[in-house]
Design a protein around this motif. Structure first.
Motif, PDB file in Angstrom:
ATOM      1  N   SER A 112       0.887  -1.021  -0.091  1.00 32.39           N
ATOM      2  CA  SER A 112      -0.201   0.184  -0.107  1.00 32.39           C
ATOM      3  C   SER A 112       0.527   1.216  -0.021  1.00 32.39           C
ATOM      4  O   SER A 112       0.379   2.280  -0.005  1.00 32.39           O
ATOM      5  CB  SER A 112      -0.863   0.127   1.228  1.00 32.39           C
ATOM      6  OG  SER A 112       0.002   0.077   2.533  1.00 32.39           O
ATOM      7  N   ALA A 113       2.215   1.115   0.104  1.00 30.93           N
ATOM      8  CA  ALA A 113       3.091   2.260  -0.159  1.00 30.93           C
ATOM      9  C   ALA A 113       3.124   2.746  -1.356  1.00 30.93           C
ATOM     10  O   ALA A 113       2.973   2.202  -2.524  1.00 30.93           O
ATOM     11  CB  ALA A 113       4.639   1.609   0.403  1.00 30.93           C
ATOM     12  N   ASP A 114       3.591   4.080  -1.368  1.00 36.27           N
ATOM     13  CA  ASP A 114       3.801   4.760  -2.608  1.00 36.27           C
ATOM     14  C   ASP A 114       5.221   4.565  -3.265  1.00 36.27           C
ATOM     15  O   ASP A 114       6.018   3.944  -2.540  1.00 36.27           O
ATOM     16  CB  ASP A 114       4.018   6.327  -2.408  1.00 36.27           C
ATOM     17  CG  ASP A 114       2.520   7.025  -2.107  1.00 36.27           C
ATOM     18  OD1 ASP A 114       1.556   6.268  -2.511  1.00 36.27           O
ATOM     19  OD2 ASP A 114       2.551   7.836  -1.428  1.00 36.27           O
ATOM     20  N   GLY A 115       5.316   4.410  -4.458  1.00 29.33           N
ATOM     21  CA  GLY A 115       6.444   3.999  -5.036  1.00 29.33           C
ATOM     22  C   GLY A 115       6.298   2.811  -5.992  1.00 29.33           C
ATOM     23  O   GLY A 115       5.476   2.293  -6.176  1.00 29.33           O
ATOM     24  N   ASP A 116       7.735   2.469  -6.295  1.00 26.00           N
ATOM     25  CA  ASP A 116       7.822   0.966  -7.112  1.00 26.00           C
ATOM     26  C   ASP A 116       7.360   0.108  -6.540  1.00 26.00           C
ATOM     27  O   ASP A 116       7.536  -0.444  -5.119  1.00 26.00           O
ATOM     28  CB  ASP A 116       9.211   0.796  -7.771  1.00 26.00           C
ATOM     29  CG  ASP A 116       9.637   2.091  -8.224  1.00 26.00           C
ATOM     30  OD1 ASP A 116       8.837   2.893  -8.992  1.00 26.00           O
ATOM     31  OD2 ASP A 116      10.919   2.181  -8.300  1.00 26.00           O
ATOM     32  N   ILE A 117       6.613  -1.213  -7.018  1.00 25.71           N
ATOM     33  CA  ILE A 117       6.287  -2.347  -6.493  1.00 25.71           C
ATOM     34  C   ILE A 117       7.494  -3.481  -6.686  1.00 25.71           C
ATOM     35  O   ILE A 117       7.425  -4.309  -5.866  1.00 25.71           O
ATOM     36  CB  ILE A 117       5.150  -2.931  -6.903  1.00 25.71           C
ATOM     37  CG1 ILE A 117       4.364  -4.051  -5.891  1.00 25.71           C
ATOM     38  CG2 ILE A 117       5.121  -3.199  -8.366  1.00 25.71           C
ATOM     39  CD1 ILE A 117       3.010  -4.364  -6.076  1.00 25.71           C
ATOM     40  N   LEU A 118       8.201  -3.248  -7.790  1.00 26.80           N
ATOM     41  CA  LEU A 118       9.133  -4.107  -8.076  1.00 26.80           C
ATOM     42  C   LEU A 118      10.451  -3.498  -8.579  1.00 26.80           C
ATOM     43  O   LEU A 118      10.098  -2.716  -9.469  1.00 26.80           O
ATOM     44  CB  LEU A 118       8.776  -5.050  -9.091  1.00 26.80           C
ATOM     45  CG  LEU A 118       9.786  -6.174  -9.590  1.00 26.80           C
ATOM     46  CD1 LEU A 118      10.358  -7.193  -8.405  1.00 26.80           C
ATOM     47  CD2 LEU A 118       9.239  -7.098 -10.713  1.00 26.80           C
ATOM     48  N   LYS A 119      11.595  -3.433  -8.176  1.00 26.80           N
ATOM     49  CA  LYS A 119      12.790  -2.752  -8.693  1.00 26.80           C
ATOM     50  C   LYS A 119      13.743  -4.014  -9.019  1.00 26.80           C
ATOM     51  O   LYS A 119      14.141  -4.826  -7.909  1.00 26.80           O
ATOM     52  CB  LYS A 119      13.390  -1.863  -7.696  1.00 26.80           C
ATOM     53  CG  LYS A 119      14.469  -1.284  -8.429  1.00 26.80           C
ATOM     54  CD  LYS A 119      14.780  -0.042  -7.432  1.00 26.80           C
ATOM     55  CE  LYS A 119      15.943   0.887  -8.004  1.00 26.80           C
ATOM     56  NZ  LYS A 119      16.591   2.016  -7.182  1.00 26.80           N
ATOM     57  N   LEU A 120      14.390  -3.913 -10.122  1.00 27.26           N
ATOM     58  CA  LEU A 120      15.242  -4.888 -10.422  1.00 27.26           C
ATOM     59  C   LEU A 120      16.684  -4.117 -11.036  1.00 27.26           C
ATOM     60  O   LEU A 120      16.617  -3.481 -11.796  1.00 27.26           O
ATOM     61  CB  LEU A 120      14.967  -5.978 -11.571  1.00 27.26           C
ATOM     62  CG  LEU A 120      13.627  -6.764 -11.545  1.00 27.26           C
ATOM     63  CD1 LEU A 120      12.998  -7.355 -12.545  1.00 27.26           C
ATOM     64  CD2 LEU A 120      14.038  -7.585 -10.490  1.00 27.26           C
ATOM     65  N   ASP A 121      17.634  -4.273 -10.440  1.00 21.67           N
ATOM     66  CA  ASP A 121      18.996  -3.669 -10.644  1.00 21.67           C
ATOM     67  C   ASP A 121      20.064  -4.536 -11.170  1.00 21.67           C
ATOM     68  O   ASP A 121      20.068  -5.739 -10.713  1.00 21.67           O
ATOM     69  CB  ASP A 121      19.448  -2.878  -9.452  1.00 21.67           C
ATOM     70  CG  ASP A 121      18.767  -1.635  -9.028  1.00 21.67           C
ATOM     71  OD1 ASP A 121      18.297  -0.865 -10.025  1.00 21.67           O
ATOM     72  OD2 ASP A 121      18.708  -1.639  -7.584  1.00 21.67           O
ATOM     73  N   GLY A 122      20.634  -4.173 -12.430  1.00 22.50           N
ATOM     74  CA  GLY A 122      21.668  -4.973 -12.716  1.00 22.50           C
ATOM     75  C   GLY A 122      22.321  -4.551 -14.052  1.00 22.50           C
ATOM     76  O   GLY A 122      21.483  -3.820 -14.691  1.00 22.50           O
ATOM     77  N   SER A 123      23.232  -5.258 -14.549  1.00 23.85           N
ATOM     78  CA  SER A 123      23.673  -5.033 -15.889  1.00 23.85           C
ATOM     79  C   SER A 123      23.191  -6.111 -16.727  1.00 23.85           C
ATOM     80  O   SER A 123      23.763  -6.081 -18.132  1.00 23.85           O
ATOM     81  CB  SER A 123      25.180  -4.690 -15.712  1.00 23.85           C
ATOM     82  OG  SER A 123      25.615  -6.000 -15.516  1.00 23.85           O
ATOM     83  N   LYS A 124      22.360  -7.121 -16.583  1.00 18.62           N
ATOM     84  CA  LYS A 124      22.047  -7.980 -17.501  1.00 18.62           C
ATOM     85  C   LYS A 124      20.796  -7.787 -17.952  1.00 18.62           C
ATOM     86  O   LYS A 124      19.853  -6.961 -17.260  1.00 18.62           O
ATOM     87  CB  LYS A 124      22.141  -9.503 -16.928  1.00 18.62           C
ATOM     88  CG  LYS A 124      23.577  -9.737 -16.254  1.00 18.62           C
ATOM     89  CD  LYS A 124      24.487 -10.129 -17.523  1.00 18.62           C
ATOM     90  CE  LYS A 124      25.794 -10.394 -16.965  1.00 18.62           C
ATOM     91  NZ  LYS A 124      26.715 -10.390 -18.323  1.00 18.62           N
TER      92      LYS A 124
END
Length: 170
Positions: A112-124
């Protein structure tokens, strides 16, 4: 409470002498080093038996920074951190829930929080496949939706098709 050394089957155990407690062996170390709490013959290096609400707490700072692991009556593994319950659930059917106590899909994320629900970081590249359709989000930031069959690409909002690119590119 009495402590005693036993035969090779149980090297050490602590028994409760009070008649009101039905658990006569609250702590056991067996001959191969398995530790049991609430169970007389542990099958693992650490086995905890509690028929009402089995829990394990790992604490860094007393009563302020900790993680609780518990098993509910359905056999689901539930993890909570610092007093917040159901932050992570692995149900007995293999579904994983983050932010939900009842995951209905293999990965079910709720917030229920504001912002992204999924974040994927990486160089691939991120590659995901649905059926025979492979979709890629490349590390250069491009979104490529690919199919190895003659499937159309549909854009749908509010359960209605808004745009369609057919398999020939039209």
């Amino acid at each position: 409470v009495a402590g005693a050394f036993h035969s090779l089957a149980k090297l050490f155990s602590v028994a409760c002498l009070a008649t009101s407690n039905s658990d006569s062996t609250p702590f056991v170390v067996d001959s191969i080093g398995n530790v049991g709490m609430g169970i007389g013959s542990p099958d693992r290096k650490l086995e905890v038996l509690d028929t009402t609400s089995p829990q394990l707490r790992l604490t860094r700072d007393e009563n302020t920074t900790y993680a609780d692991f518990q098993v509910n009556g359905d056999g689901d593994l539930i993890m909570g951190v610092d007093g917040t319950t159901n932050q992570f659930v692995l149900d007995n059917g293999g579904n994983v829930g983050i932010g939900t106590s009842s995951p209905t899909t293999p990965l079910h994320v709720t917030t229920s929080a504001d912002g992204d629900i999924l974040k994927l970081d990486g160089s691939k590249d991120l590659v995901f496949t649905v059926g025979s359709t492979t979709n890629t989000i490349s590390s250069t930031g491009n979104l490529s939706l690919k199919t190895t069959t003659t499937n159309d690409l549909l854009f749908v909002t509010n359960a209605s098709e808004r745009m369609k690119i057919d398999y020939s590119g039209n």
